[in-house]
Design a protein around this motif. Sequence first.
Motif, PDB file in Angstrom:
ATOM      1  N   MET A 153       2.190   6.762  -6.965  1.00 41.32           N
ATOM      2  CA  MET A 153       1.541   7.222  -7.839  1.00 41.32           C
ATOM      3  C   MET A 153       2.000   9.122  -7.288  1.00 41.32           C
ATOM      4  N   THR A 154       1.759   9.157  -6.072  1.00 43.14           N
ATOM      5  CA  THR A 154       2.129  10.500  -5.657  1.00 43.14           C
ATOM      6  C   THR A 154       2.961  11.480  -6.311  1.00 43.14           C
ATOM      7  N   TYR A 155       4.565  10.488  -6.286  1.00 37.78           N
ATOM      8  CA  TYR A 155       5.581  10.874  -7.006  1.00 37.78           C
ATOM      9  C   TYR A 155       5.178  11.164  -8.642  1.00 37.78           C
ATOM     10  N   GLY A 156       4.876   9.708  -8.970  1.00 35.02           N
ATOM     11  CA  GLY A 156       4.454  10.457 -10.131  1.00 35.02           C
ATOM     12  C   GLY A 156       3.635  11.329 -10.966  1.00 35.02           C
ATOM     13  N   GLY A 157       2.789  12.201 -10.094  1.00 40.39           N
ATOM     14  CA  GLY A 157       2.285  13.811 -10.234  1.00 40.39           C
ATOM     15  C   GLY A 157       0.764  13.662  -9.712  1.00 40.39           C
ATOM     16  N   ILE A 158      -0.343  12.482  -9.389  1.00 39.06           N
ATOM     17  CA  ILE A 158      -1.514  12.544  -9.155  1.00 39.06           C
ATOM     18  C   ILE A 158      -1.697  12.560  -7.791  1.00 39.06           C
ATOM     19  N   SER A 159      -2.427  13.637  -7.819  1.00 40.83           N
ATOM     20  CA  SER A 159      -3.283  14.523  -7.465  1.00 40.83           C
ATOM     21  C   SER A 159      -3.105  13.763  -5.754  1.00 40.83           C
ATOM     22  N   LEU A 160      -3.216  14.089  -4.558  1.00 43.61           N
ATOM     23  CA  LEU A 160      -3.404  13.543  -3.524  1.00 43.61           C
ATOM     24  C   LEU A 160      -4.535  12.639  -3.186  1.00 43.61           C
ATOM     25  N   THR A 165       0.840  -1.235  -0.425  1.00 38.89           N
ATOM     26  CA  THR A 165       0.362  -0.072   0.522  1.00 38.89           C
ATOM     27  C   THR A 165       0.913   1.250  -0.029  1.00 38.89           C
ATOM     28  N   VAL A 166       1.688   0.786   0.192  1.00 35.47           N
ATOM     29  CA  VAL A 166       2.822   2.544   0.645  1.00 35.47           C
ATOM     30  C   VAL A 166       3.538   2.939  -0.593  1.00 35.47           C
ATOM     31  N   ILE A 167       3.922   1.574  -1.140  1.00 35.70           N
ATOM     32  CA  ILE A 167       4.734   2.297  -2.117  1.00 35.70           C
ATOM     33  C   ILE A 167       3.976   2.235  -3.114  1.00 35.70           C
ATOM     34  N   THR A 168       2.987   1.853  -3.302  1.00 32.83           N
ATOM     35  CA  THR A 168       2.355   2.507  -4.183  1.00 32.83           C
ATOM     36  C   THR A 168       1.061   3.723  -4.630  1.00 32.83           C
ATOM     37  N   SER A 169       1.175   3.497  -3.472  1.00 36.02           N
ATOM     38  CA  SER A 169       0.347   5.070  -2.553  1.00 36.02           C
ATOM     39  C   SER A 169       1.910   6.397  -3.455  1.00 36.02           C
ATOM     40  N   ALA A 170       2.708   6.385  -2.784  1.00 28.45           N
ATOM     41  CA  ALA A 170       4.110   7.071  -2.972  1.00 28.45           C
ATOM     42  C   ALA A 170       4.288   6.648  -3.715  1.00 28.45           C
ATOM     43  N   SER A 192      13.682  11.561   3.667  1.00 24.80           N
ATOM     44  CA  SER A 192      13.058  10.159   2.720  1.00 24.80           C
ATOM     45  C   SER A 192      12.569   8.903   3.702  1.00 24.80           C
ATOM     46  N   LEU A 193      14.069   8.896   3.779  1.00 24.21           N
ATOM     47  CA  LEU A 193      14.474   7.569   4.122  1.00 24.21           C
ATOM     48  C   LEU A 193      13.863   7.363   5.460  1.00 24.21           C
ATOM     49  N   ILE A 194      14.216   8.843   6.697  1.00 22.32           N
ATOM     50  CA  ILE A 194      14.161   8.946   7.981  1.00 22.32           C
ATOM     51  C   ILE A 194      12.578   8.383   7.924  1.00 22.32           C
ATOM     52  N   ILE A 195      11.777   9.422   7.174  1.00 22.22           N
ATOM     53  CA  ILE A 195      10.149   9.266   7.394  1.00 22.22           C
ATOM     54  C   ILE A 195       9.898   7.622   6.660  1.00 22.22           C
ATOM     55  N   LEU A 196       9.905   7.213   6.224  1.00 16.28           N
ATOM     56  CA  LEU A 196       9.715   6.142   5.881  1.00 16.28           C
ATOM     57  C   LEU A 196       9.670   4.979   6.756  1.00 16.28           C
ATOM     58  N   GLY A 197      11.837   4.760   7.185  1.00 15.90           N
ATOM     59  CA  GLY A 197      11.442   4.127   7.839  1.00 15.90           C
ATOM     60  C   GLY A 197      11.099   3.967   9.308  1.00 15.90           C
ATOM     61  N   LEU A 239       1.315   7.432   4.837  1.00 14.36           N
ATOM     62  CA  LEU A 239       2.426   7.390   4.644  1.00 14.36           C
ATOM     63  C   LEU A 239       2.511   7.734   3.018  1.00 14.36           C
ATOM     64  N   GLY A 240       2.005   6.676   2.635  1.00 16.52           N
ATOM     65  CA  GLY A 240       2.628   7.233   1.229  1.00 16.52           C
ATOM     66  C   GLY A 240       2.354   8.102   0.280  1.00 16.52           C
ATOM     67  N   ILE A 241       1.495   9.227   0.823  1.00 15.03           N
ATOM     68  CA  ILE A 241       1.012  10.547   0.218  1.00 15.03           C
ATOM     69  C   ILE A 241       1.376  12.426   0.507  1.00 15.03           C
ATOM     70  N   PHE A 242       1.284  11.899   2.326  1.00 19.12           N
ATOM     71  CA  PHE A 242       1.037  13.274   2.910  1.00 19.12           C
ATOM     72  C   PHE A 242       3.005  13.146   3.595  1.00 19.12           C
ATOM     73  N   THR A 243       3.925  12.184   2.884  1.00 23.23           N
ATOM     74  CA  THR A 243       5.186  12.508   3.973  1.00 23.23           C
ATOM     75  C   THR A 243       6.435  12.695   2.655  1.00 23.23           C
ATOM     76  N   PHE A 244       6.821  12.098   2.597  1.00 25.23           N
ATOM     77  CA  PHE A 244       8.115  11.873   2.085  1.00 25.23           C
ATOM     78  C   PHE A 244       8.049  12.066   0.488  1.00 25.23           C
ATOM     79  N   THR A 245       6.708  11.364  -0.097  1.00 24.18           N
ATOM     80  CA  THR A 245       6.667  11.729  -1.571  1.00 24.18           C
ATOM     81  C   THR A 245       6.442  13.036  -1.638  1.00 24.18           C
TER      82      THR A 245
END
Length: 470
Positions: free
Chosen positions: A110-117, A103-108, A188-193, A148-154
């Motif tokens: 999409m967010t990093y790819g430019g899709i609206s949060l 879930t985190v990776i897929t959300s991240a 990003s590593l700190i937040i994700l970890g 975690l995938g959409i509101f933080t590091f990405t």
Amino acid sequence: MVLGIIGILLSLAILITLAYRGVPVLIAAPAASLIALIFSGAPLLPAYTEIFMPAMANFVGSLFPVFLTGAIFGMLMTVTGYAKSIATSVTSLIGGRAAIAATVITSALMTYGGISLFVVAFVMYPLARELFRVADIPRRLIPATIALGIFTFTMTALPGTPQVQNIIPGQFFGTGSFAGALIGILGSLIILGFGMFWLEFRRRQLLRKGEHFSSRENDGEDANSAGMSNGSENSLPEPRNRFIPFLPLLTVFAVNFLCTLYIFPALDWSYLAEDKYGGVTLSSRAALWAVLVGITTAILVILVLNARHVQVLLKALGEGAKNSMFPVFSTASEVGYGAVVASVAAFALVRDSVFNMGANALITSVVTVSITAGLTGSSSGGMTIALNALGEQLRDMAAADGISMEAMHRLTAMAAGGLDTLPHSGAVVTLLIVCGLTHRQSYKDVAMITIVGPLLAVGLLVGAVSAGIL
């Protein structure tokens, strides 16, 4: 002056209360502004028409294209089945039992790819619900996992992210969207970890207490029964080729990267000095323009790949355009509220207190942006308010302190993504509604993921930069 400060605090309390109770920010922000003005003794009508509305209009005028293209891109990714295909591909690669990581990776992605949060939240909930059901993970953890995938590091930390939170600092510090790359990657590593550690810790804790996916504590209505829709009922079948859906995301990144570092610097921009362009410089617009070109190119890629489904695509374009209106005007309304608060005499006392605390430019920027993001419940709105009021002074301070603008950009953006998710945050309220859960059920975990993790990362990195380690 004391009465003015009371008015600011009371207006904030009213804004939080109204937002928490579901009153649209378009109404709550002007109402809260009214309280601040009354206590400060300022004229009401001139403040509304000459301060609130111009600030709101300036925000829309500057950043509406990002909201518009992002919403259209997200809708096209949804109706073409690309978003669901990406989710399916990631899940099959990682494994269904790794529901949280998938879930985190897929959300991240999409967010990093430019899709609206907000679009990502709608797309991800049905998938996450099924993954959590199969893995028997308590439903109450779904909002925090998606967050975690959409509101933080990405959203703020990863260099090059096309989200608006990464564009705003560039307009004040003259930096690009890839500014402070090393700082952003470490953050990003700190937040994700931290986030993954917390989610796994909570999963085990809840299971030990006997809580499962279908436990009573997780009961709630889902997004469909709550009247939410992401347009999936009009979606095309998922494409058979699993690589094709990733092309638009890769396009956004590649075009953004090339424009920022190679194409734009190689072009002649001398004509920007003409009066009709308002004296803007490439450095103040490069991040915005690069993201716009990237997302627009990705939209064209989707349209070309699915040209035979022209009716579906045209409808999605219209739906995406409509979906962009509420987020941009809600955020702009918060910016208008901030402009009104900044105009009252009591705000000058607060501003001077921040600048007189003796900290360097980086710490001052981080503290100021964190506070305003928390006040408004919006990362982009809070950052815009703070930098509109203090951006020029912060830039001068940074130059005097020998702090790079790239570090200012990255850590200011990351600071905006901390206190912005207090309980009254529109993003949090929307996410919980989509997931059919309440603050009581899920906010504790959302707060740990979106507040504690980012603040921890910002604190460590600000210390490292200030000490000369980074």
